[in-house]
Motif scaffolding. Sequence first.
Motif: not given
Length: 202
Positions: A109-113, A172-179
């Motif tokens: 649901t989220v990408v962490l760059a 990085e593809m994440l299933t749970h959001d991370r700040p």
Amino acid sequence: MSFITRGFEGRRRSREPSGRIPPGQYATLDFPVLSAGPTPRISREEWRLTLADTTGAERSWSWEEFTALPVTDITVDIHCVTKWTKLDTTWGGVTLEDLLAGVELGEATVVLAHSYDGYTTNVPLADLSGGRAMVAHTYAGEPLEPEHGGPARLLVPHLYFWKSAKWVNRLEMLTHDRPGFWESYGYHNYGDPWREQRYSGD
Ligand SMILES: Nc1nc2c(c(=O)[nH]1)N[C@H]1C(S)=C(S)[C@@H](COP(=O)(O)O)O[C@H]1N2
Ligand SMILES: [Mo]
């Protein structure tokens, strides 16, 4: 005879149509450089972009492979949380859609760059679709300068500019959001300039 002072403004203001400037922003012709640390110098030979899916599987591109991908040119306004807005900036790069073509997104649901300088920022996957985001390697028709994130940076112009990670090297593809970096220091998690989402709680 009287001097006509109507229209005089003590401070020079932008003549741009106000409808293009988000609340609290002003238009500038400069292109300020804002980095949390020194500019990393990454040669095109050593540069790589890696994409990690939710299973941990990775794929990566060398500079040669990356620049062989289809190039999209866009003209967009960019908005920095320090209140400058720059209108009509022109960029070339690879849209996230083109980059993610064939990637197993699963429950992501989220990408962490992640960037070469250790910087990180999180962006919802939905905001990277529809050609709204790219990994840009060209600015104003020239190779992107190191100070502005060259060889390549993430560009998500509809969110505050801190979301546009310079010197990006890992998505990085994440299933749970991370700040990411600024998000964990109190900046807004999403950062919509039109809703003035500068800090968490805005
Ligand atoms: N890797 C990295 N990306 C970054 C930053 C940074 O410090 N490191 N700063 C962010 C911030 S806060 C802003 S406003 C923009 C500034 O981009 P510019 O220097 O090209 O204007 O880059 C963003 N991307
Ligand atoms: Mo910023």
